[in-house]
Design a protein around this motif. Sequence first.
Motif, PDB file in Angstrom:
ATOM      1  N   VAL A 137       0.661  -1.132   0.060  1.00 19.20           N
ATOM      2  CA  VAL A 137       0.030  -0.019   0.033  1.00 19.20           C
ATOM      3  C   VAL A 137       0.944   1.149  -0.073  1.00 19.20           C
ATOM      4  CG1 VAL A 137      -1.754  -1.128   1.175  1.00 19.20           C
ATOM      5  CG2 VAL A 137      -0.141  -0.125   2.484  1.00 19.20           C
ATOM      6  N   ALA A 138       0.448   2.393  -0.527  1.00 23.97           N
ATOM      7  CA  ALA A 138       1.173   3.469  -0.544  1.00 23.97           C
ATOM      8  C   ALA A 138       0.572   4.314   0.660  1.00 23.97           C
ATOM      9  CB  ALA A 138       1.118   4.165  -1.864  1.00 23.97           C
ATOM     10  N   SER A 139      -0.387   4.167   1.277  1.00 26.54           N
ATOM     11  CA  SER A 139      -0.860   5.213   2.147  1.00 26.54           C
ATOM     12  C   SER A 139      -1.678   4.253   3.129  1.00 26.54           C
ATOM     13  CB  SER A 139      -1.727   6.229   1.499  1.00 26.54           C
ATOM     14  OG  SER A 139      -2.597   6.903   2.481  1.00 26.54           O
ATOM     15  N   PHE A 140      -1.933   5.141   4.394  1.00 26.13           N
ATOM     16  CA  PHE A 140      -2.534   4.347   5.381  1.00 26.13           C
ATOM     17  C   PHE A 140      -4.129   4.353   4.931  1.00 26.13           C
ATOM     18  CE2 PHE A 140       0.745   5.254   8.673  1.00 26.13           C
ATOM     19  CZ  PHE A 140       0.994   3.985   8.923  1.00 26.13           C
ATOM     20  N   ALA A 141      -4.437   5.433   4.254  1.00 23.68           N
ATOM     21  CA  ALA A 141      -5.902   5.500   3.635  1.00 23.68           C
ATOM     22  C   ALA A 141      -6.142   4.301   2.853  1.00 23.68           C
ATOM     23  CB  ALA A 141      -5.961   6.691   2.821  1.00 23.68           C
ATOM     24  N   HIS A 142      -5.136   3.474   2.254  1.00 27.53           N
ATOM     25  CA  HIS A 142      -5.438   2.144   1.683  1.00 27.53           C
ATOM     26  C   HIS A 142      -5.665   0.973   2.716  1.00 27.53           C
ATOM     27  CE1 HIS A 142      -2.995   3.774  -1.846  1.00 27.53           C
ATOM     28  NE2 HIS A 142      -4.053   4.313  -1.826  1.00 27.53           N
ATOM     29  N   LEU A 143      -5.424   1.578   3.929  1.00 26.93           N
ATOM     30  CA  LEU A 143      -5.632   0.311   4.987  1.00 26.93           C
ATOM     31  C   LEU A 143      -6.902   0.611   5.700  1.00 26.93           C
ATOM     32  CD1 LEU A 143      -1.879   0.091   5.982  1.00 26.93           C
ATOM     33  CD2 LEU A 143      -3.646  -1.791   4.911  1.00 26.93           C
ATOM     34  N   THR A 177      -8.058   6.468  13.606  1.00 29.52           N
ATOM     35  CA  THR A 177      -8.030   7.746  14.423  1.00 29.52           C
ATOM     36  C   THR A 177      -6.839   7.713  15.373  1.00 29.52           C
ATOM     37  OG1 THR A 177     -10.581   7.561  14.447  1.00 29.52           O
ATOM     38  CG2 THR A 177      -9.332   8.831  16.201  1.00 29.52           C
ATOM     39  N   GLY A 178      -6.247   6.583  15.852  1.00 27.64           N
ATOM     40  CA  GLY A 178      -5.053   6.520  16.559  1.00 27.64           C
ATOM     41  C   GLY A 178      -3.817   7.087  15.678  1.00 27.64           C
ATOM     42  N   ILE A 179      -3.736   6.310  14.595  1.00 28.93           N
ATOM     43  CA  ILE A 179      -2.724   6.738  13.430  1.00 28.93           C
ATOM     44  C   ILE A 179      -2.480   8.192  13.336  1.00 28.93           C
ATOM     45  CG2 ILE A 179      -1.910   6.388  11.245  1.00 28.93           C
ATOM     46  CD1 ILE A 179      -2.801   3.509  11.736  1.00 28.93           C
ATOM     47  N   ARG A 180      -3.832   8.761  12.971  1.00 30.28           N
ATOM     48  CA  ARG A 180      -3.794  10.194  12.690  1.00 30.28           C
ATOM     49  C   ARG A 180      -3.574  11.174  14.043  1.00 30.28           C
ATOM     50  NH1 ARG A 180      -9.108   9.058  10.628  1.00 30.28           N
ATOM     51  NH2 ARG A 180      -8.862   8.265   8.284  1.00 30.28           N
ATOM     52  N   HIS A 211      -1.642  10.383  16.413  1.00 22.46           N
ATOM     53  CA  HIS A 211      -0.100  10.535  16.714  1.00 22.46           C
ATOM     54  C   HIS A 211       0.724  11.041  15.386  1.00 22.46           C
ATOM     55  CE1 HIS A 211      -1.684   7.595  19.759  1.00 22.46           C
ATOM     56  NE2 HIS A 211      -0.644   7.971  20.499  1.00 22.46           N
ATOM     57  N   GLY A 212       0.124  11.449  14.485  1.00 21.56           N
ATOM     58  CA  GLY A 212       0.781  12.170  13.391  1.00 21.56           C
ATOM     59  C   GLY A 212       1.413  11.370  12.328  1.00 21.56           C
ATOM     60  N   TYR A 213       1.022  10.166  12.282  1.00 27.97           N
ATOM     61  CA  TYR A 213       1.744   9.556  11.210  1.00 27.97           C
ATOM     62  C   TYR A 213       0.599   9.887   9.940  1.00 27.97           C
ATOM     63  CZ  TYR A 213       4.079   6.967  14.887  1.00 27.97           C
ATOM     64  OH  TYR A 213       4.640   6.495  15.963  1.00 27.97           O
ATOM     65  N   HIS A 214       1.477  10.009   8.765  1.00 28.58           N
ATOM     66  CA  HIS A 214       1.062  10.273   7.653  1.00 28.58           C
ATOM     67  C   HIS A 214       1.019   9.220   6.684  1.00 28.58           C
ATOM     68  CE1 HIS A 214       0.239  14.272   9.163  1.00 28.58           C
ATOM     69  NE2 HIS A 214       1.566  14.298   9.550  1.00 28.58           N
ATOM     70  N   GLN A 215       2.051   8.670   6.614  1.00 25.87           N
ATOM     71  CA  GLN A 215       2.416   7.423   5.620  1.00 25.87           C
ATOM     72  C   GLN A 215       3.237   6.367   6.311  1.00 25.87           C
ATOM     73  OE1 GLN A 215       4.649   9.227   2.488  1.00 25.87           O
ATOM     74  NE2 GLN A 215       4.389   7.178   1.275  1.00 25.87           N
ATOM     75  N   PRO A 216       2.745   5.145   5.957  1.00 22.38           N
ATOM     76  CA  PRO A 216       3.645   3.792   6.571  1.00 22.38           C
ATOM     77  C   PRO A 216       5.035   3.807   5.979  1.00 22.38           C
ATOM     78  CG  PRO A 216       1.821   3.287   4.696  1.00 22.38           C
ATOM     79  CD  PRO A 216       1.964   4.609   4.691  1.00 22.38           C
ATOM     80  N   THR A 217       5.706   3.234   6.860  1.00 28.87           N
ATOM     81  CA  THR A 217       7.280   2.970   6.674  1.00 28.87           C
ATOM     82  C   THR A 217       7.129   1.947   5.609  1.00 28.87           C
ATOM     83  OG1 THR A 217       7.274   1.313   8.290  1.00 28.87           O
ATOM     84  CG2 THR A 217       7.833   3.411   9.245  1.00 28.87           C
ATOM     85  N   ALA A 218       8.477   1.866   4.982  1.00 33.38           N
ATOM     86  CA  ALA A 218       8.519   0.918   3.842  1.00 33.38           C
ATOM     87  C   ALA A 218       8.025  -0.457   4.122  1.00 33.38           C
ATOM     88  CB  ALA A 218       9.991   0.860   3.364  1.00 33.38           C
ATOM     89  N   ILE A 219       8.480  -1.079   5.434  1.00 36.46           N
ATOM     90  CA  ILE A 219       8.089  -2.474   5.837  1.00 36.46           C
ATOM     91  C   ILE A 219       6.753  -2.487   6.038  1.00 36.46           C
ATOM     92  CG2 ILE A 219       8.631  -2.254   8.333  1.00 36.46           C
ATOM     93  CD1 ILE A 219       9.929  -4.991   8.075  1.00 36.46           C
ATOM     94  N   GLN A 220       6.011  -1.475   6.538  1.00 39.03           N
ATOM     95  CA  GLN A 220       4.628  -1.489   6.869  1.00 39.03           C
ATOM     96  C   GLN A 220       3.912  -1.425   5.423  1.00 39.03           C
ATOM     97  OE1 GLN A 220       4.223   2.099   9.078  1.00 39.03           O
ATOM     98  NE2 GLN A 220       4.433   1.133  11.270  1.00 39.03           N
ATOM     99  N   THR A 221       4.206  -0.830   4.599  1.00 40.27           N
ATOM    100  CA  THR A 221       3.639  -1.074   3.333  1.00 40.27           C
ATOM    101  C   THR A 221       3.305  -2.352   2.783  1.00 40.27           C
ATOM    102  OG1 THR A 221       5.404  -0.535   1.834  1.00 40.27           O
ATOM    103  CG2 THR A 221       4.288   1.473   2.605  1.00 40.27           C
ATOM    104  N   GLN A 222       4.272  -3.246   3.196  1.00 37.31           N
ATOM    105  CA  GLN A 222       4.172  -4.532   2.520  1.00 37.31           C
ATOM    106  C   GLN A 222       3.534  -5.387   3.800  1.00 37.31           C
ATOM    107  OE1 GLN A 222       4.863  -5.765  -0.879  1.00 37.31           O
ATOM    108  NE2 GLN A 222       3.664  -6.998   0.226  1.00 37.31           N
ATOM    109  N   ALA A 223       4.251  -5.094   4.908  1.00 37.46           N
ATOM    110  CA  ALA A 223       4.031  -6.275   6.104  1.00 37.46           C
ATOM    111  C   ALA A 223       2.526  -6.242   6.467  1.00 37.46           C
ATOM    112  CB  ALA A 223       4.864  -6.216   7.143  1.00 37.46           C
ATOM    113  N   ILE A 224       1.809  -5.112   6.460  1.00 35.03           N
ATOM    114  CA  ILE A 224       0.637  -4.882   6.973  1.00 35.03           C
ATOM    115  C   ILE A 224      -0.492  -5.875   6.345  1.00 35.03           C
ATOM    116  CG2 ILE A 224      -1.443  -3.514   7.696  1.00 35.03           C
ATOM    117  CD1 ILE A 224       0.720  -1.551   8.688  1.00 35.03           C
ATOM    118  N   PRO A 225      -0.462  -5.469   4.906  1.00 30.77           N
ATOM    119  CA  PRO A 225      -1.355  -6.187   4.031  1.00 30.77           C
ATOM    120  C   PRO A 225      -1.134  -7.705   4.071  1.00 30.77           C
ATOM    121  CG  PRO A 225      -0.513  -4.302   2.846  1.00 30.77           C
ATOM    122  CD  PRO A 225       0.109  -4.443   4.237  1.00 30.77           C
ATOM    123  N   ALA A 226       0.187  -8.129   4.183  1.00 30.77           N
ATOM    124  CA  ALA A 226       0.488  -9.770   4.205  1.00 30.77           C
ATOM    125  C   ALA A 226      -0.151 -10.243   5.490  1.00 30.77           C
ATOM    126  CB  ALA A 226       1.891  -9.843   4.164  1.00 30.77           C
TER     127      ALA A 226
END
Length: 152
Positions: free
Chosen positions: A101-107, A117-120, A122-137
């Motif tokens: 995924v390229a954005s938390f909005a995709h999740l 809501t918690g992600i927003r 805490h000021g996170y705007h974009q997942p880290t590289a590992i999160q972009t692949q690991a969270i969907p998996a």
Amino acid sequence: STEPVEEPLQGADPVADYFEAYTNAAPMAEGNDEEEEVGDRRNKAIEPLPPIDHMLIQYNVVKFEFYKQHPEVEALNDEGVKALRTELRISATGSNVPRPVASFAHLAESLGRELMTGIRQHGYHQPTAIQTQAIPAALSGRDVIGIAETGS
């Protein structure tokens, strides 16, 4: 006869209030079947549990897949997925590896309102590289082994 209803504990320290209520509680009625524990219970033999025929029990279906692919991610062609992984320096192996995924909005649909809501907050705007692949998996019920730089 009705027993008096105990009022809820009101103190500032719930642990101390619980302990006080426990010590002030009426002692157990005499003649109960429980034996008083003598000695170190770790040395006492453990009684085996009765056998259970699981064929007679109707279990609920266990859900393993919590990931619903966002339409923008689904619309990516193989070259787009490869370009995203190259840009983020992601290497993913295995069969049917979910697209990154390229954005938390995709999740958002998979993570739910409370987590988003918690992600927003805490000021996170974009997942880290590992999160972009690991969270969907991981949300797809897949095993994940991830290696990433920590930035420290």
